[in-house]
Design a protein around this motif. Structure first.
Motif, PDB file in Angstrom:
ATOM      1  N   GLY A   1      -0.561  10.881  -5.890  1.00  0.00           N
ATOM      2  CA  GLY A   1       0.169  10.221  -6.967  1.00  0.00           C
ATOM      3  C   GLY A   1      -0.605  10.204  -8.268  1.00  0.00           C
TER       4      GLY A   1
ATOM      5  N   ARG B   1      -4.708   1.729  -4.464  1.00  0.00           N
ATOM      6  CA  ARG B   1      -4.124   1.157  -3.230  1.00  0.00           C
ATOM      7  C   ARG B   1      -2.614   1.345  -3.184  1.00  0.00           C
ATOM      8  NH1 ARG B   1      -1.394  -3.202  -1.925  1.00  0.00           N
ATOM      9  NH2 ARG B   1      -1.598  -4.194  -3.973  1.00  0.00           N
ATOM     10  N   VAL B   2      -1.929   1.104  -4.299  1.00  0.00           N
ATOM     11  CA  VAL B   2      -0.459   1.152  -4.270  1.00  0.00           C
ATOM     12  C   VAL B   2       0.081   2.571  -4.419  1.00  0.00           C
ATOM     13  CG1 VAL B   2      -0.343  -1.178  -5.209  1.00  0.00           C
ATOM     14  CG2 VAL B   2      -0.156   0.760  -6.773  1.00  0.00           C
ATOM     15  N   LEU B   3      -0.750   3.503  -4.851  1.00  0.00           N
ATOM     16  CA  LEU B   3      -0.309   4.889  -5.014  1.00  0.00           C
ATOM     17  C   LEU B   3      -0.397   5.659  -3.698  1.00  0.00           C
ATOM     18  CD1 LEU B   3      -1.846   6.074  -8.417  1.00  0.00           C
ATOM     19  CD2 LEU B   3       0.554   6.277  -7.754  1.00  0.00           C
ATOM     20  N   ARG B   4       0.559   6.543  -3.501  1.00  0.00           N
ATOM     21  CA  ARG B   4       0.461   7.472  -2.398  1.00  0.00           C
ATOM     22  C   ARG B   4      -0.557   8.559  -2.752  1.00  0.00           C
ATOM     23  NH1 ARG B   4       6.337   6.885  -3.027  1.00  0.00           N
ATOM     24  NH2 ARG B   4       7.052   5.384  -1.456  1.00  0.00           N
ATOM     25  N   PRO B   5      -1.241   9.152  -1.755  1.00  0.00           N
ATOM     26  CA  PRO B   5      -2.160  10.248  -2.052  1.00  0.00           C
ATOM     27  C   PRO B   5      -1.460  11.351  -2.838  1.00  0.00           C
ATOM     28  CG  PRO B   5      -2.434   9.518   0.203  1.00  0.00           C
ATOM     29  CD  PRO B   5      -1.233   8.788  -0.320  1.00  0.00           C
TER      30      PRO B   5
ATOM     31  N   ASP C   1       4.758   6.553  -6.352  1.00  0.00           N
ATOM     32  CA  ASP C   1       4.272   7.900  -6.659  1.00  0.00           C
ATOM     33  C   ASP C   1       3.585   7.977  -8.021  1.00  0.00           C
ATOM     34  OD1 ASP C   1       5.753   9.126  -4.330  1.00  0.00           O
ATOM     35  OD2 ASP C   1       7.457   8.375  -5.488  1.00  0.00           O
TER      36      ASP C   1
ATOM     37  N   ASP D   1       0.837  -1.197   0.000  1.00  0.00           N
ATOM     38  CA  ASP D   1       0.000   0.000   0.000  1.00  0.00           C
ATOM     39  C   ASP D   1       0.876   1.252   0.000  1.00  0.00           C
ATOM     40  OD1 ASP D   1      -1.970  -1.869   0.308  1.00  0.00           O
ATOM     41  OD2 ASP D   1      -2.615  -1.214   2.306  1.00  0.00           O
ATOM     42  N   ASP D   2       0.428   2.275  -0.700  1.00  0.00           N
ATOM     43  CA  ASP D   2       1.085   3.593  -0.680  1.00  0.00           C
ATOM     44  C   ASP D   2       2.579   3.496  -0.989  1.00  0.00           C
ATOM     45  OD1 ASP D   2      -1.405   4.564   0.185  1.00  0.00           O
ATOM     46  OD2 ASP D   2      -0.848   4.383   2.286  1.00  0.00           O
ATOM     47  N   ALA D   3       2.948   2.640  -1.940  1.00  0.00           N
ATOM     48  CA  ALA D   3       4.370   2.360  -2.175  1.00  0.00           C
ATOM     49  C   ALA D   3       4.970   3.154  -3.326  1.00  0.00           C
ATOM     50  CB  ALA D   3       4.570   0.867  -2.430  1.00  0.00           C
TER      51      ALA D   3
ATOM     52  N   GLY E   1      -6.338  13.119  -2.107  1.00  0.00           N
ATOM     53  CA  GLY E   1      -5.854  12.857  -0.761  1.00  0.00           C
ATOM     54  C   GLY E   1      -6.901  12.199   0.117  1.00  0.00           C
ATOM     55  N   PRO E   2      -6.510  11.791   1.327  1.00  0.00           N
ATOM     56  CA  PRO E   2      -7.443  11.128   2.245  1.00  0.00           C
ATOM     57  C   PRO E   2      -8.502  12.105   2.724  1.00  0.00           C
ATOM     58  CG  PRO E   2      -5.338  11.562   3.335  1.00  0.00           C
ATOM     59  CD  PRO E   2      -5.149  11.899   1.877  1.00  0.00           C
TER      60      PRO E   2
END
Length: 300
Positions: free
Chosen positions: A184, A178-182, A155, A151-153, A299-300
Motif C-alpha cells: 500500500g 499497521r493499517v496499510l496492506r503490504p 490500500d 490492521d491491514d485495512a 511486503g512481509p
C-alpha cells in the motif's frame, strides 16, 4: 507561551539576507542597504513595543476555533492538491484513509476518484464538516498515534498538513504501516520545515481575544525519512514545490514600495516581511512552500 517581537523577526530576515550575501548571492550595495535598514529598524521603538505573548494551542482546541474558516482561502491547498491528485491517479487502491482529515478536503478528492473513504481526525468540529462534505465517507474520532482502524485495512493513506503538529513522527509512521496492506501507499504533505522555521504556524484567536498558535514542530526531510524507513516504507517520490513571491507595488524609481503598517497580528509574520521587502525576498528566494512524499509499504 511564545514571545513574538516584530523587531526580532525583521532583524532575523535581514540576517538571513546578509548570510546569502556572504556566500556571493548579492554584492556590496545590497549589504550596505541591509545594514542601513537594520540600523533604522533598531531605532524604531514602535516595533519592539508591539511585541505580544502568544499561547501555544493544542490541535483539538485550535481546530475548534479554526474550523468555520479553515476551508478558505488557504494557499496551501492550491499547492498540495494538484500533486496529491496526480499521485493518487497513479495508484490502484480500493479503500483509502484520510488521516487527520480535517473538513474532508482530501476525503473529497479520494471519493471523487471512486475510492471507499475512511476519515480520522481528533477534532469533532472538523469531523462534523467532513461528514457534510463527503456524505458517503465513514468518519471516526481518533488520534494519529492510535488510529481507530484495523490492521491491514486500507490500500492508501493520505495525510495532509497535519504532521507538523506531531512532536515525533515515528509512532505515526508505525500506525500508518499497521493499517496499510503490504504494497500500500502513503502520501503526506506538510508545510516545509524551512517555512516553519520562518514562522509559518497557524494563528488563532482564543475566546478571550488572546493570540494563540497551533502547536507545531519543524521536521527535517531526514526526520520524515528515518521515521518512514524505520516503519517499513520505501520512498517513491518527494516534491518540494516553490511558489513565486507575490509582486509588490513599485515606487517611481522601480523599487518595491515598503509597507507602512505592522498589520494585524493574525497576518504576522508575512505582513511583517512587507516592511523589508528586499531583505524578505532575498531570505526566502527559492524556499520551498511544502514537502510532499509518496511512500510504499514493503511486503512481509
Amino acid at each position: 507561551m511564545m514571545y513574538e517581537n516584530p523587531l526580532a523577526y525583521l532583524a532575523g530576515l535581514e540576517g538571513l539576507a546578509l548570510l546569502r550575501s556572504f556566500t556571493g548571492e548579492h554584492g556590496r550595495d545590497f549589504v550596505e542597504a541591509r545594514l542601513a535598514e537594520l540600523r533604522k529598524l533598531l531605532d524604531d521603538e514602535a516595533l519592539a513595543a508591539a511585541a505580544v505573548e502568544v499561547a501555544r494551542v493544542g490541535t483539538v482546541d485550535g481546530y475548534r476555533i479554526w474550523s468555520p474558516t479553515y476551508d478558505g482561502p488557504n494557499a496551501a491547498f492550491d499547492i498540495d492538491e494538484p500533486l496529491i491528485g496526480e499521485m493518487v491517479d497513479g495508484i490502484r487502491a480500493e479503500t483509502a484513509l484520510d488521516a487527520a482529515c480535517g473538513t474532508g478536503r482530501m476525503a473529497a478528492l479520494l471519493a471523487g476518484r471512486g475510492h471507499r473513504v475512511l476519515g480520522v481526525d481528533s477534532s469533532p468540529d472538523m469531523l462534523a464538516r467532513a461528514r457534510q462534505r463527503v456524505p458517503g465517507g465513514e468518519f471516526r474520532l481518533g488520534e494519529l498515534t492510535r488510529l481507530p482502524v484495523a490492521d491491514d485495512a486500507v490500500d492508501l493513506v493520505v495525510c495532509s498538513l497535519a504532521l507538523t503538529h506531531v512532536p515525533d513522527l515515528r509512532p505515526v509512521m508505525a500506525e500508518f504501516a499497521r493499517v496499510l496492506r503490504p504494497g500500500g501507499h502513503l502520501l503526506t504533505s506538510d508545510v516545509h520545515p524551512e517555512r516553519v522555521a520562518l514562522g509559518a504556524v497557524p494563528p488563532v484567536r482564543l475566546p478571550d481575544g488572546r493570540p494563540g498558535r497551533l502547536e507545531s514542530h519543524r521536521h527535517s526531510a531526514g526526520d520524515y525519512l528515518r521515521a518512514a524507513l524505520g516503519a517499513g516504507f520505501e520512498v517513491r517520490r518527494c516534491e518540494e514545490p516553490v511558489i513565486p513571491a507575490p509582486e509588490r507595488p513599485e515606487t517611481e524609481d522601480g523599487q518595491p514600495a515598503p509597507a507602512r503598517e505592522l498589520g494585524p497580528w493574525e497576518l504576522w509574520p508575512w505582513c511583517l516581511a512587507d516592511l523589508v521587502p528586499e531583505a524578505a525576498q532575498a531570505a526566502r528566494a527559492g524556499m520551498p512552500a511544502e514537502i510532499i512524499w509518496q511512500f510504499r509499504l514493503t511486503g512481509p
